[in-house]
Design an enzyme around this catalytic site. Structure first.
Site, short mmCIF file in Angstrom:
data_model
loop_
_atom_site.label_atom_id
_atom_site.label_comp_id
_atom_site.label_asym_id
_atom_site.label_seq_id
_atom_site.Cartn_x
_atom_site.Cartn_y
_atom_site.Cartn_z
N LYS A 34 0.95 -1.36 0.22
CA LYS A 34 0.04 0.05 0.07
C LYS A 34 0.76 1.04 -0.03
O LYS A 34 1.96 1.17 0.08
CB LYS A 34 -0.82 -0.10 1.05
CG LYS A 34 -0.17 -0.02 2.65
CD LYS A 34 -1.36 -0.14 3.59
CE LYS A 34 -0.37 -0.13 4.96
NZ LYS A 34 -1.30 -0.18 6.24
N TYR A 253 16.36 31.10 6.47
CA TYR A 253 15.08 31.95 6.85
C TYR A 253 14.99 32.08 8.58
O TYR A 253 15.20 31.01 9.13
CB TYR A 253 13.95 31.25 6.44
CG TYR A 253 13.50 31.16 5.04
CD1 TYR A 253 13.38 32.50 4.65
CD2 TYR A 253 13.27 30.04 4.18
CE1 TYR A 253 13.04 32.69 2.92
CE2 TYR A 253 13.19 30.31 2.86
CZ TYR A 253 13.03 31.32 2.43
OH TYR A 253 13.15 31.38 0.87
#
Length: 357
Positions: A34, A253
């Site tokens: 999956k 940042y």
């Protein structure tokens, strides 16, 4: 020089299946593929393993059809069951088995007009309390399914909620509930996923469902090599810059990291746009040229900065390993507070895939 790339090893994948077979030699294997085979490529994994396993487990019908359309002929099991009565004829035609865990699904199967009967696995809630019929309802569902012309065969499935806690009694409680509920009933049984396979030998039964260990990753934050497993995935990128950096200057940042020395900063071409976590703590390692170097500053959408040290010999184009054999993903998971499962399955389509060996 390559951008963010996952290297997927078929040799490691096959090796891990052999290790799993050694741990549960009397059980058949439903290989769980999956979520695009936990980020490893569902078509690649299913075709590589078809002759080594007894079937495949997926979460959604679309995943099952993707496996089937790739030429795989082994049985495929919908681990969450079907979502709509309209799905049932598709399951019948494509030899897709389904979990049944509620009355609506049972009613739909009884009403369906199917070309061929289907194999059903009755999901029993032994303590996970997520999906499954209650212990008191097992006899009713079993009898209804056994007497339904649309059902070819009935098996039993459950799922451990604490198999990774080896000091907990709860797994044995769940296992005993499962064994009691299925006693004297005809049908194959499966309850052991990766944690059960590694840590709870009595749970192996007729079928096992390896997921993360098949990909060479431990279900707990202990490197998989402790269990003889090899990581199938290596996440890499490249240094795209090596820059001189002055003491007292920030990087990235927000200026959240300021260098305490003159050093060299490396810029690696990977970021949260590739699925690498944005909020990894400062100091999270990346493996470059035989050593671990710490991430400094914030992870950007496309770039990560690392402190290479003042005497580094690294150069543009050198490979950086975010996780793999050299840097176990379990270690990255423990540092970041994320699950290994999440790290692998969150990688975005922008990351290139390279199948090796």
């Amino acid at each position: 020089m390559k951008p963010a790339t996952v290297k997927i090893s078929s040799v490691a994948l096959k090796h891990n299946i052999q290790i799993i077979k050694q741990k549960a030699p009397h059980s058949k294997i439903i290989a769980v593929v999956k979520a695009n085979a936990y980020g490893h490529g569902v078509e690649f994994v299913s075709s590589t393993l078809e002759n080594l396993v007894d079937g495949f487990g997926v979460a959604r019908l679309a995943e099952a059809l993707s496996v089937r359309s790739n030429g795989v002929t082994k049985p495929i099991l919908l681990l969450e069951g079907f979502f709509s009565p309209k799905d049932l004829p598709i399951l019948s035609v494509n030899n897709i088995q389904t979990v049944v865990h509620n009355q609506d699904q049972l009613d739909a199967i009884k009403r369906a007009n199917l070309e061929n009967p289907i194999k059903v696995w009755l999901k029993i809630d032994t303590g996970m309390h997520r999906l499954g019929v209650s212990l008191e309802e097992v006899d009713y569902y079993y009898n209804e399914l056994m007497n339904c012309p649309n059902v070819d065969e009935v098996g039993f499935v459950s799922h451990f909620s604490r198999a990774d806690e080896t000091d907990s009694d709860y797994t044995n409680i769940q296992l005993n509930r499962f064994l009691d509920a299925t006693k004297n009933k005809k049908g194959n049984r499966t309850i052991a996923a990766s944690g059960g396979i590694l840590f709870w030998e009595d749970s192996h039964l007729e079928y096992i469902r390896p997921g993360i260990i098949m990909y060479g990753v431990s279900p707990i934050n202990i490197p998989s090599s402790e269990y003889g497993l090899i990581p199938v995935m290596t996440l890499t990128s490249s240094l795209i810059a090596v820059r001189d950096h002055k003491k007292g200057e920030p990087v990235g940042y927000g200026g959240i990291w300021v260098s305490e020395r003159d050093t060299k900063i490396g810029v690696v071409a990977i970021g949260y746009g590739d699925g690498y976590p944005r909020n990894v703590p400062a100091g999270t390692p990346i493996y470059i040229n035989g050593r671990r170097v710490p991430i400094v500053g914030r992870v950007s959408m496309d770039m990560v900065t690392v402190d290479l040290g003042p005497d580094c010999k690294d150069k543009v184009g050198d490979e950086a390993v975010l996780w793999g054999k050299e840097l176990p993903i379990e270690e990255v998971a423990e540092i970041t507070g994320l699950l290994s499962y999440e790290l692998m399955t969150k990688l975005t389509p922008r990351v290139l895939t390279e199948y090796v060996d």
